[in-house]
Design a protein around this motif. Structure first.
Motif, PDB file in Angstrom:
ATOM      1  N   SER A  27      11.491   0.547  11.339  1.00  0.00           N
ATOM      2  CA  SER A  27      11.666  -0.895  11.450  1.00  0.00           C
ATOM      3  C   SER A  27      11.545  -1.554  10.085  1.00  0.00           C
ATOM      4  CB  SER A  27      10.621  -1.482  12.399  1.00  0.00           C
ATOM      5  OG  SER A  27      10.772  -0.935  13.704  1.00  0.00           O
ATOM      6  N   SER A  28      12.143  -2.727   9.969  1.00  0.00           N
ATOM      7  CA  SER A  28      12.074  -3.473   8.712  1.00  0.00           C
ATOM      8  C   SER A  28      12.317  -4.945   9.006  1.00  0.00           C
ATOM      9  CB  SER A  28      13.109  -2.951   7.700  1.00  0.00           C
ATOM     10  OG  SER A  28      14.422  -3.119   8.221  1.00  0.00           O
ATOM     11  N   GLY A  29      12.181  -5.771   7.967  1.00  0.00           N
ATOM     12  CA  GLY A  29      12.426  -7.190   8.134  1.00  0.00           C
ATOM     13  C   GLY A  29      11.323  -7.870   8.934  1.00  0.00           C
ATOM     14  N   THR A  30      11.699  -8.746   9.827  1.00  0.00           N
ATOM     15  CA  THR A  30      10.733  -9.458  10.672  1.00  0.00           C
ATOM     16  C   THR A  30      10.654  -8.771  12.018  1.00  0.00           C
ATOM     17  OG1 THR A  30      11.212 -11.553   9.546  1.00  0.00           O
ATOM     18  CG2 THR A  30      10.131 -11.680  11.691  1.00  0.00           C
ATOM     19  N   PHE A  81       3.986  -5.572   2.779  1.00  0.00           N
ATOM     20  CA  PHE A  81       3.625  -6.659   3.687  1.00  0.00           C
ATOM     21  C   PHE A  81       4.021  -8.005   3.087  1.00  0.00           C
ATOM     22  CE2 PHE A  81       0.187  -9.622   5.202  1.00  0.00           C
ATOM     23  CZ  PHE A  81       0.643  -9.730   6.511  1.00  0.00           C
ATOM     24  N   ASP A  82       4.841  -8.769   3.848  1.00  0.00           N
ATOM     25  CA  ASP A  82       5.316 -10.070   3.381  1.00  0.00           C
ATOM     26  C   ASP A  82       4.696 -11.241   4.136  1.00  0.00           C
ATOM     27  OD1 ASP A  82       6.907  -8.664   1.649  1.00  0.00           O
ATOM     28  OD2 ASP A  82       8.725  -8.840   2.837  1.00  0.00           O
ATOM     29  N   GLY A  83       3.863 -10.946   5.136  1.00  0.00           N
ATOM     30  CA  GLY A  83       3.191 -12.020   5.858  1.00  0.00           C
ATOM     31  C   GLY A  83       3.459 -11.979   7.349  1.00  0.00           C
ATOM     32  N   VAL A  96       7.950  -7.303   6.945  1.00  0.00           N
ATOM     33  CA  VAL A  96       7.760  -6.145   6.069  1.00  0.00           C
ATOM     34  C   VAL A  96       8.979  -5.983   5.174  1.00  0.00           C
ATOM     35  CG1 VAL A  96       6.179  -4.958   7.639  1.00  0.00           C
ATOM     36  CG2 VAL A  96       8.630  -4.552   7.839  1.00  0.00           C
ATOM     37  N   GLY A  97       8.740  -5.484   3.977  1.00  0.00           N
ATOM     38  CA  GLY A  97       9.800  -5.384   2.985  1.00  0.00           C
ATOM     39  C   GLY A  97      10.373  -3.994   2.823  1.00  0.00           C
ATOM     40  N   ASN A  98      10.071  -3.095   3.744  1.00  0.00           N
ATOM     41  CA  ASN A  98      10.625  -1.746   3.670  1.00  0.00           C
ATOM     42  C   ASN A  98      10.849  -1.216   5.076  1.00  0.00           C
ATOM     43  OD1 ASN A  98       7.633  -1.611   3.828  1.00  0.00           O
ATOM     44  ND2 ASN A  98       7.998   0.604   3.897  1.00  0.00           N
ATOM     45  N   THR A  99      11.661  -0.181   5.173  1.00  0.00           N
ATOM     46  CA  THR A  99      11.921   0.467   6.463  1.00  0.00           C
ATOM     47  C   THR A  99      10.968   1.642   6.623  1.00  0.00           C
ATOM     48  OG1 THR A  99      14.248  -0.162   6.381  1.00  0.00           O
ATOM     49  CG2 THR A  99      13.638   1.625   7.882  1.00  0.00           C
ATOM     50  N   SER A 100      10.183   1.626   7.678  1.00  0.00           N
ATOM     51  CA  SER A 100       9.212   2.691   7.906  1.00  0.00           C
ATOM     52  C   SER A 100       8.767   2.644   9.363  1.00  0.00           C
ATOM     53  CB  SER A 100       8.010   2.543   6.961  1.00  0.00           C
ATOM     54  OG  SER A 100       7.196   3.692   7.011  1.00  0.00           O
ATOM     55  N   ASP A 101       7.768   3.429   9.691  1.00  0.00           N
ATOM     56  CA  ASP A 101       7.166   3.381  11.015  1.00  0.00           C
ATOM     57  C   ASP A 101       5.923   2.512  10.942  1.00  0.00           C
ATOM     58  OD1 ASP A 101       9.122   5.131  11.712  1.00  0.00           O
ATOM     59  OD2 ASP A 101       7.794   6.822  12.154  1.00  0.00           O
ATOM     60  N   PHE A 102       5.837   1.532  11.815  1.00  0.00           N
ATOM     61  CA  PHE A 102       4.686   0.642  11.873  1.00  0.00           C
ATOM     62  C   PHE A 102       4.099   0.674  13.278  1.00  0.00           C
ATOM     63  CE2 PHE A 102       7.446  -0.911   8.523  1.00  0.00           C
ATOM     64  CZ  PHE A 102       6.558  -1.103   7.479  1.00  0.00           C
ATOM     65  N   TYR A 103       2.807   0.364  13.355  1.00  0.00           N
ATOM     66  CA  TYR A 103       2.101   0.373  14.626  1.00  0.00           C
ATOM     67  C   TYR A 103       1.278  -0.902  14.721  1.00  0.00           C
ATOM     68  CZ  TYR A 103       3.326   5.185  13.681  1.00  0.00           C
ATOM     69  OH  TYR A 103       4.023   6.308  13.334  1.00  0.00           O
ATOM     70  N   SER A 124       0.860  -1.187   0.000  1.00  0.00           N
ATOM     71  CA  SER A 124       0.000   0.000   0.000  1.00  0.00           C
ATOM     72  C   SER A 124       0.890   1.229   0.000  1.00  0.00           C
ATOM     73  CB  SER A 124      -0.912   0.022   1.224  1.00  0.00           C
ATOM     74  OG  SER A 124      -1.679   1.212   1.217  1.00  0.00           O
ATOM     75  N   TYR A 125       0.475   2.240  -0.757  1.00  0.00           N
ATOM     76  CA  TYR A 125       1.271   3.458  -0.897  1.00  0.00           C
ATOM     77  C   TYR A 125       0.621   4.651  -0.189  1.00  0.00           C
ATOM     78  CZ  TYR A 125       3.294   0.679  -4.705  1.00  0.00           C
ATOM     79  OH  TYR A 125       3.873  -0.311  -5.454  1.00  0.00           O
ATOM     80  N   TRP A 126      -0.391   4.403   0.607  1.00  0.00           N
ATOM     81  CA  TRP A 126      -1.080   5.480   1.322  1.00  0.00           C
ATOM     82  C   TRP A 126      -0.961   5.246   2.824  1.00  0.00           C
ATOM     83  CZ3 TRP A 126      -3.024   9.579  -1.366  1.00  0.00           C
ATOM     84  CH2 TRP A 126      -3.240   9.408  -2.732  1.00  0.00           C
ATOM     85  N   GLY A 127      -0.695   6.306   3.571  1.00  0.00           N
ATOM     86  CA  GLY A 127      -0.600   6.179   5.017  1.00  0.00           C
ATOM     87  C   GLY A 127      -1.908   5.712   5.626  1.00  0.00           C
ATOM     88  N   GLY A 128      -1.800   5.011   6.748  1.00  0.00           N
ATOM     89  CA  GLY A 128      -3.000   4.549   7.428  1.00  0.00           C
ATOM     90  C   GLY A 128      -3.552   3.259   6.880  1.00  0.00           C
ATOM     91  N   ALA A 129      -2.889   2.640   5.894  1.00  0.00           N
ATOM     92  CA  ALA A 129      -3.307   1.310   5.445  1.00  0.00           C
ATOM     93  C   ALA A 129      -3.065   0.332   6.586  1.00  0.00           C
ATOM     94  CB  ALA A 129      -2.524   0.901   4.212  1.00  0.00           C
ATOM     95  N   TYR A 130      -3.948  -0.651   6.721  1.00  0.00           N
ATOM     96  CA  TYR A 130      -3.780  -1.582   7.833  1.00  0.00           C
ATOM     97  C   TYR A 130      -4.333  -2.959   7.475  1.00  0.00           C
ATOM     98  CZ  TYR A 130      -8.691  -0.405   9.068  1.00  0.00           C
ATOM     99  OH  TYR A 130     -10.054  -0.195   9.067  1.00  0.00           O
TER     100      TYR A 130
END
Length: 500
Positions: A110-113, A142-144, A89-96, A69-75
């Motif tokens: 965060s990134s990776g597992t 998202f990789d699972g 996850v396949g990118n470095t970003s902020d996740f909640y 997803s390329y839009w913030g707030g996707a969940y």
């Protein structure tokens, strides 16, 4: 030789007959990894093939190895068993992440597992939500999920209604520590028990060409980056919101003429209606009041065209100076405050109850907030074309008005003394056009949209022009004329409806 052939034939015949009469047994399956392999007839729990995982927002499912997803707030939402869970996850970003009814936990850059359960949970079934939001870097690759051995996923609780929000950095929770999961859109939706999408991006204008693509173009796209107007189009069949809330215009204050902005706003409202024919659409006055006049005019233009599922929300007074972090972007507490004010406005449209009307049908005196004087038919004359002024209230029928709600906040206003309707002189759409009385015909110059602000006063807007009823020149003198003008939220443009 013949005897030998005959014996061979008889032997072959006996062998075939015996084989045909014997009972065959099916081969037994071989289970090479009984403790780790998922059931062959079931999905791979936690993987991208897992249909129990639910996705909210605009997701690109074209890559079977990674959903983006390329839009913030996707969940995402899913229920799972076991005591631990990780997200890949396949990118470095902020996740909640939120597990069960706990708070949102931040995983910054965060990134990776990512281990979401450093302290294992109690064994049982748990609910999980994972969201993304990192200022301009709105990508959720998202990789699972990684679950315990033998753990399974289950379909999560999914709300029956969905709200889509369209905005800029304010709707994206810019400057808030937890970004999208703490902004007014997310907070209001959660309080309403609704799923939600946030089509919002810091810095974006509504209007294209100043100089980048605006939301009038980018809303159609899969990606949020306002400079990539050639990215793939979004498939609007993917989901259907029940409500659409727009909060745009703050960035258009930088160089976009009101006329261009209003045109773009009308076009966006028209586009949304074409994509979602049954949705209720709400246009918010920007919290700072930027472009409030053309926003209101755009809404009224659509209403005048027959779309009575479009609504203007007057946010005047919602937030004070202390509710902003930098004078533009609300604090987390400011977002909570805005969400609390938005929630009761949206709620009736979600639960199927009849929305309250701004003003109940009845007879009123109409008092200007600035002057404290009453709306008055000049000289108590009853003839068609008599102008409207303000005067000290004396209880005469020329100062009493009967309101009838037509629908969607639209009213006809009839003078008690004359039986004639409040109308715009010569059906003018110009600023400064005077008000008068005339025989009611049902035309748009005789219809007015009434909306209430947080301080209990009302704005009266011409359905013909989108301009608001005011006392000319902000006068507080008896006899001053009443006309229509662009909305500037002044006290001379605000009215109260009181028992006569």
């Amino acid at each position: 030789m013949k005897m030998k052939h005959l014996l061979n034939f008889l032997l072959l015949f006996l062998l075939l007959t015996a084989a045909g009469c014997s009972k065959k047994e099916a081969p037994k399956p071989v289970d090479n990894h009984p403790d780790t392999d998922p059931p062959k007839t079931e999905q791979v729990y936690g993987s991208l093939k897992d249909t129990n995982i639910r996705y909210f927002g605009r997701w690109d499912f074209s890559n079977k190895d990674q959903y983006v997803s390329y839009w913030g707030g996707a969940y995402i939402k899913v229920d799972f068993t076991g005591t631990t869970v990780k997200v890949k996850v396949g990118n470095t970003s902020d996740f909640y992440a939120k597990i069960d009814n706990g708070p949102w936990i931040s995983y910054k850059q965060s990134s990776g597992t990512i281990n979401l359960t450093p302290t294992p949970l109690t064994n049982g079934t748990h609910s999980l939500s994972v969201a993304q939001g990192k200022d301009y870097d709105y990508q959720f690759k998202f990789d699972g999920l990684v679950l315990d051995n033998n753990a399974v996923t289950k379909v999560p609780t999914v709300m029956s209604s969905l709200i889509e929000y369209i905005g800029d950095s304010i709707t994206a929770g810019y400057t808030c520590d937890q970004a999208n999961v703490s902004d007014y859109a997310w907070v209001a939706s959660e309080a309403l028990g609704a799923e939600h999408t946030q089509i919002a991006f810091p810095g974006i204008k509504l209007t294209s060409g100043f100089p980048d693509a605006g939301m009038d173009v980018q809303y159609l796209k899969m990606q949020s980056d306002q400079t990539k107007t050639q990215t793939g189009d979004w498939n609007f069949q993917a989901y259907t919101p029940k409500l659409v809330v727009i909060n745009l215009g703050t960035n258009d204050n930088n160089g976009v003429p009101d006329a261009e902005f209003q045109k773009a706003y009308v076009n966006l409202l028209t586009l949304i209606r074409a994509k979602f024919p049954d949705a209720e659409i709400f246009a918010l006055r920007t919290f700072l009041g930027v472009k409030s006049s053309p926003i209101l005019a755009a809404v009224v233009t659509r209403m005048a065209a027959g779309d009575l599922k479009v609504h203007y929300i007057d946010t005047d007074g919602w937030l004070k100076a202390g509710d902003y972090s930098d004078g533009i972007h609300p604090t987390a507490a400011g977002h909570i405050k805005a969400a609390a004010l938005l929630k009761p406005i949206l709620e009736p449209y979600l639960n199927g109850t009849t929305p309250p009307v701004p003003v109940p049908d009845g007879t009123y005196k109409i008092i200007n907030r600035n002057s404290k004087l009453a709306m008055d038919v000049k000289g108590a004359v009853t003839e068609s074309g008599t102008p409207i002024t303000q005067w000290t209230y004396g209880g005469g029928d020329n100062q009493r008005w009967t309101l009838t709600h037509i629908g969607a906040g639209v009213y006809k206003i009839i003078g008690v003394q004359s039986g004639r309707a409040l109308q715009i002189e010569n059906k003018s759409t110009a600023a400064g056009a005077a008000l008068q009385i005339g025989d009611y015909s049902g035309s748009n110059d005789q219809k007015f949209v009434i909306s209430k602000n947080t301080e209990g006063y009302y704005t009266i807007t011409s359905l013909l022009s989108g301009k608001v009823v005011e006392v000319g020149g902000q006068s507080d003198a008896p006899g001053a004329s009443i006309d229509v003008w662009d909305n500037n939220a002044g006290a001379h443009q605000q009215w109260s409806f009181e028992a006569p």
